[in-house]
Design a protein around this motif. Structure first.
Motif, PDB file in Angstrom:
ATOM      1  N   LEU A 290      36.126  26.540  44.005  1.00 14.48           N
ATOM      2  CA  LEU A 290      35.982  27.788  44.758  1.00 14.48           C
ATOM      3  C   LEU A 290      35.937  27.529  46.257  1.00 14.48           C
ATOM      4  O   LEU A 290      36.542  28.261  47.051  1.00 14.48           O
ATOM      5  CB  LEU A 290      34.714  28.525  44.308  1.00 14.48           C
ATOM      6  N   PHE A 291      35.238  26.461  46.653  1.00 13.00           N
ATOM      7  CA  PHE A 291      35.175  26.097  48.068  1.00 13.00           C
ATOM      8  C   PHE A 291      36.568  25.750  48.591  1.00 13.00           C
ATOM      9  O   PHE A 291      36.951  26.148  49.696  1.00 13.00           O
ATOM     10  CB  PHE A 291      34.218  24.919  48.245  1.00 13.00           C
ATOM     11  N   GLY A 292      37.347  25.021  47.779  1.00 15.18           N
ATOM     12  CA  GLY A 292      38.706  24.686  48.187  1.00 15.18           C
ATOM     13  C   GLY A 292      39.578  25.912  48.351  1.00 15.18           C
ATOM     14  O   GLY A 292      40.381  26.002  49.296  1.00 15.18           O
ATOM     15  N   CYS A 293      39.439  26.896  47.444  1.00 11.54           N
ATOM     16  CA  CYS A 293      40.216  28.141  47.571  1.00 11.54           C
ATOM     17  C   CYS A 293      39.882  28.874  48.864  1.00 11.54           C
ATOM     18  O   CYS A 293      40.777  29.366  49.571  1.00 11.54           O
ATOM     19  CB  CYS A 293      39.924  29.058  46.374  1.00 11.54           C
ATOM     20  N   VAL A 294      38.588  28.956  49.182  1.00 12.21           N
ATOM     21  CA  VAL A 294      38.162  29.650  50.396  1.00 12.21           C
ATOM     22  C   VAL A 294      38.710  28.943  51.634  1.00 12.21           C
ATOM     23  O   VAL A 294      39.196  29.597  52.586  1.00 12.21           O
ATOM     24  CB  VAL A 294      36.617  29.739  50.453  1.00 12.21           C
ATOM     25  N   ILE A 295      38.654  27.615  51.655  1.00 12.45           N
ATOM     26  CA  ILE A 295      39.177  26.866  52.802  1.00 12.45           C
ATOM     27  C   ILE A 295      40.673  27.122  52.975  1.00 12.45           C
ATOM     28  O   ILE A 295      41.150  27.382  54.093  1.00 12.45           O
ATOM     29  CB  ILE A 295      38.913  25.354  52.625  1.00 12.45           C
ATOM     30  N   LEU A 296      41.423  27.068  51.877  1.00 15.89           N
ATOM     31  CA  LEU A 296      42.870  27.284  51.979  1.00 15.89           C
ATOM     32  C   LEU A 296      43.200  28.681  52.473  1.00 15.89           C
ATOM     33  O   LEU A 296      44.168  28.882  53.218  1.00 15.89           O
ATOM     34  CB  LEU A 296      43.536  27.054  50.620  1.00 15.89           C
ATOM     35  N   TYR A 297      42.401  29.658  52.067  1.00 15.82           N
ATOM     36  CA  TYR A 297      42.672  31.030  52.491  1.00 15.82           C
ATOM     37  C   TYR A 297      42.363  31.236  53.968  1.00 15.82           C
ATOM     38  O   TYR A 297      43.065  31.979  54.668  1.00 15.82           O
ATOM     39  CB  TYR A 297      41.846  32.003  51.653  1.00 15.82           C
ATOM     40  N   MET A 298      41.336  30.540  54.479  1.00 16.80           N
ATOM     41  CA  MET A 298      40.864  30.805  55.837  1.00 16.80           C
ATOM     42  C   MET A 298      41.393  29.824  56.875  1.00 16.80           C
ATOM     43  O   MET A 298      41.375  30.126  58.071  1.00 16.80           O
ATOM     44  CB  MET A 298      39.327  30.765  55.863  1.00 16.80           C
ATOM     45  N   PRO A 373      44.293  31.297  41.495  1.00 12.14           N
ATOM     46  CA  PRO A 373      43.337  30.192  41.299  1.00 12.14           C
ATOM     47  C   PRO A 373      41.882  30.603  41.535  1.00 12.14           C
ATOM     48  O   PRO A 373      40.979  30.136  40.836  1.00 12.14           O
ATOM     49  CB  PRO A 373      43.790  29.141  42.324  1.00 12.14           C
ATOM     50  N   LEU A 374      41.662  31.504  42.511  1.00 10.77           N
ATOM     51  CA  LEU A 374      40.300  31.943  42.801  1.00 10.77           C
ATOM     52  C   LEU A 374      39.718  32.709  41.611  1.00 10.77           C
ATOM     53  O   LEU A 374      38.612  32.428  41.137  1.00 10.77           O
ATOM     54  CB  LEU A 374      40.298  32.823  44.046  1.00 10.77           C
ATOM     55  N   THR A 375      40.497  33.651  41.092  1.00  9.74           N
ATOM     56  CA  THR A 375      40.053  34.424  39.926  1.00  9.74           C
ATOM     57  C   THR A 375      39.983  33.541  38.678  1.00  9.74           C
ATOM     58  O   THR A 375      39.030  33.616  37.888  1.00  9.74           O
ATOM     59  CB  THR A 375      41.018  35.595  39.676  1.00  9.74           C
ATOM     60  N   GLY A 376      41.003  32.693  38.498  1.00  9.17           N
ATOM     61  CA  GLY A 376      41.059  31.841  37.316  1.00  9.17           C
ATOM     62  C   GLY A 376      39.915  30.857  37.244  1.00  9.17           C
ATOM     63  O   GLY A 376      39.420  30.540  36.148  1.00  9.17           O
ATOM     64  N   THR A 377      39.466  30.342  38.383  1.00 10.69           N
ATOM     65  CA  THR A 377      38.357  29.391  38.392  1.00 10.69           C
ATOM     66  C   THR A 377      37.080  30.046  37.878  1.00 10.69           C
ATOM     67  O   THR A 377      36.318  29.444  37.107  1.00 10.69           O
ATOM     68  CB  THR A 377      38.136  28.845  39.816  1.00 10.69           C
ATOM     69  N   CYS A 378      36.857  31.289  38.292  1.00 12.86           N
ATOM     70  CA  CYS A 378      35.681  32.013  37.792  1.00 12.86           C
ATOM     71  C   CYS A 378      35.791  32.255  36.287  1.00 12.86           C
ATOM     72  O   CYS A 378      34.807  32.126  35.543  1.00 12.86           O
ATOM     73  CB  CYS A 378      35.542  33.341  38.531  1.00 12.86           C
ATOM     74  N   LEU A 379      36.993  32.592  35.814  1.00  9.05           N
ATOM     75  CA  LEU A 379      37.194  32.826  34.390  1.00  9.05           C
ATOM     76  C   LEU A 379      36.976  31.552  33.575  1.00  9.05           C
ATOM     77  O   LEU A 379      36.449  31.603  32.456  1.00  9.05           O
ATOM     78  CB  LEU A 379      38.605  33.369  34.148  1.00  9.05           C
ATOM     79  N   VAL A 380      37.397  30.403  34.117  1.00 12.30           N
ATOM     80  CA  VAL A 380      37.190  29.130  33.422  1.00 12.30           C
ATOM     81  C   VAL A 380      35.704  28.876  33.201  1.00 12.30           C
ATOM     82  O   VAL A 380      35.278  28.468  32.109  1.00 12.30           O
ATOM     83  CB  VAL A 380      37.838  27.974  34.212  1.00 12.30           C
ATOM     84  N   MET A 381      34.898  29.113  34.237  1.00  7.84           N
ATOM     85  CA  MET A 381      33.461  28.894  34.093  1.00  7.84           C
ATOM     86  C   MET A 381      32.890  29.814  33.013  1.00  7.84           C
ATOM     87  O   MET A 381      32.104  29.383  32.161  1.00  7.84           O
ATOM     88  CB  MET A 381      32.746  29.135  35.417  1.00  7.84           C
ATOM     89  N   VAL A 382      33.301  31.070  33.008  1.00  9.43           N
ATOM     90  CA  VAL A 382      32.803  32.022  32.009  1.00  9.43           C
ATOM     91  C   VAL A 382      33.219  31.581  30.606  1.00  9.43           C
ATOM     92  O   VAL A 382      32.409  31.618  29.659  1.00  9.43           O
ATOM     93  CB  VAL A 382      33.325  33.435  32.318  1.00  9.43           C
ATOM     94  N   LEU A 383      34.461  31.142  30.426  1.00  9.45           N
ATOM     95  CA  LEU A 383      34.949  30.751  29.116  1.00  9.45           C
ATOM     96  C   LEU A 383      34.236  29.505  28.593  1.00  9.45           C
ATOM     97  O   LEU A 383      33.916  29.414  27.396  1.00  9.45           O
ATOM     98  CB  LEU A 383      36.457  30.509  29.169  1.00  9.45           C
TER      99      LEU A 383
END
Length: 396
Positions: A290-298, A373-383
């Motif tokens: 998640l941190f990597g996604c935020v860095i890439l976006y910003m 990837p941002l949404t999918g990472t959260c879904l992976v944790m939930v699954l």
């Protein structure tokens, strides 16, 4: 007639050379993300729909291969299937060298379908070829196969990055076609036979397993995780070139960093599994991704781009080892061909995601690439949490 002794060379079927084939598998599947800047899809006006069609074509080829592989293996044997997958991949890359821009993108889409069939045939053959070694040492086989696969992804990316300014695109693709040609020659000199399936479950048992909630959760998890990994692998260079302003070679270098972090992190995760509580490893991995996604976006700098790529690769690294261990414990009686089915299903999911991103980016811009990837990472944790919960409830 008495049973025939296994020829000396067949003792090595499923050994080092078969596992090394996963290098070619990674090489072929990482190729599209690396070659897109060389084809000019980072320039204006961007044709992101064509990029989406390329990933969809690769997925269609892999699906087609799943229907062809069994028939080829039944008619001509495992060795022929291995060589066929390598040879078709070589021919497909040579064809793509002849239809580079400015020719119509549909010519390249046709070649990518063929490349997907070649990669799919190769994967099917490799999972069958490693059967004996897998049955003797599952953990070591999975780890070595994963390491070879990651090395193939890195090799494809560095080959394009290192030759980007030195050679034309057709020349680069001809260089790349040499790799499957080498493997075709290597496998043509070996004899491989499909291993006995042993305690492989009956068809009825397999269907019963896949009606269970746990099996569905495993399949969804791998589907989404591959979507996360291949979305970044397919679109990272275009994202960094267009949003951050990196040169194509620098963007490809960051893609290589992503693959390296993913490969190295996976090896570290395997070593940590017996020593670290799995939930802490999961939470750390998800947090890093998640941190990597935020860095890439910003980010607007090259350093930020490289940092984001490394955090994403390292964050994704432990998911597959965690899931592989859980599948092996939950379904210990399956033949490696079953894992090929899971791998192929997940791979198709992974390729549908970057295809969807192409269509979305044509409407909302390349920044949407970080969304899946941002949404999918959260879904992976939930699954994964749901899988653990289901396992505790059922006692399996």
């Amino acid at each position: 007639m008495g049973s025939q002794p296994i020829p000396a060379r067949e003792h090595f079927a499923g050994g080092g050379k078969a596992l090394a084939g996963f290098l070619l598998s990674g090489f072929l599947l990482a190729l599209l993300g690396a070659i897109l800047p060389a084809w000019g899809y980072h320039r204006d006006p961007p044709d992101f729909v064509a990029v989406g069609n390329y990933f969809l074509s690769l997925a269609l080829g892999i699906v087609a291969a799943s229907f062809l592989a069994r028939r080829i293996m039944a008619a001509r044997g495992l060795s022929f299937l291995l060589v066929s997958g390598c040879a078709l991949s070589c021919v497909s890359l040579a064809y793509l060298a002849m239809v580079s821009p400015p020719l119509s993108a549909w010519w390249r889409a046709a070649g990518i379908v063929s490349l997907g069939i070649g990669a799919g045939l190769l994967n099917m053959a490799l999972f069958s070829a490693i059967s004996r070694k897998y049955q003797a040492d599952p953990a070591d086989t999975v780890n070595l196969g994963g390491a070879w696969y990651g090395l193939g992804c890195v090799t494809a990316t560095l080959l394009v990055a290192g030759t980007f300014y030195a050679y034309t695109v057709p020349t680069i693709l001809i260089f790349m076609a040499i790799v499957p040609a080498i493997f075709a020659v290597m496998y043509s000199r070996e004899t491989y036979q499909e291993a006995p399936k042993g305690t492989h479950p009956t068809l009825r048992q397999a269907f019963q397993d896949f009606r269970s909630l746990g099996a569905v959760l495993f399949a969804l998890l791998l589907f989404i995780q591959f979507a996360n990994e291949l979305s970044i692998a397919g679109w990272l260079p275009l994202l960094l070139i267009r949003r951050v302003g990196l040169s194509p070679a620098a963007a490809l270098g960051d893609l290589a960093l992503y693959w390296l972090a993913l490969m190295a992190g996976r090896l570290v995760a395997v070593a940590m599994l017996p020593r670290v509580r799995h939930r802490w490893l999961l939470f750390g991995s998800v947090g890093g991704a998640l941190f990597g996604c935020v860095i890439l976006y910003m980010t607007g700098t090259g350093f930020g781009a490289a940092t984001g790529a490394v955090f994403l690769g390292a964050g994704y690294a432990s998911v597959f080892p965690l899931v592989s261990e859980a599948i092996g414990r939950r379904f210990p009686y399956y033949h490696p061909g079953f894992f090929n089915g899971i791998f192929s299903f997940a791979l198709v999911g992974g390729l549908l995601a970057p295809a969807t991103l192409g269509y979305a980016a044509s409407v909302w811009g390349v920044g949407v690439v970080v969304g899946i990837p941002l949404t999918g990472t959260c879904l992976v944790m939930v699954l994964i949490l749901l899988i653990w919960l289901e396992s505790k409830v059922t006692g399996r």
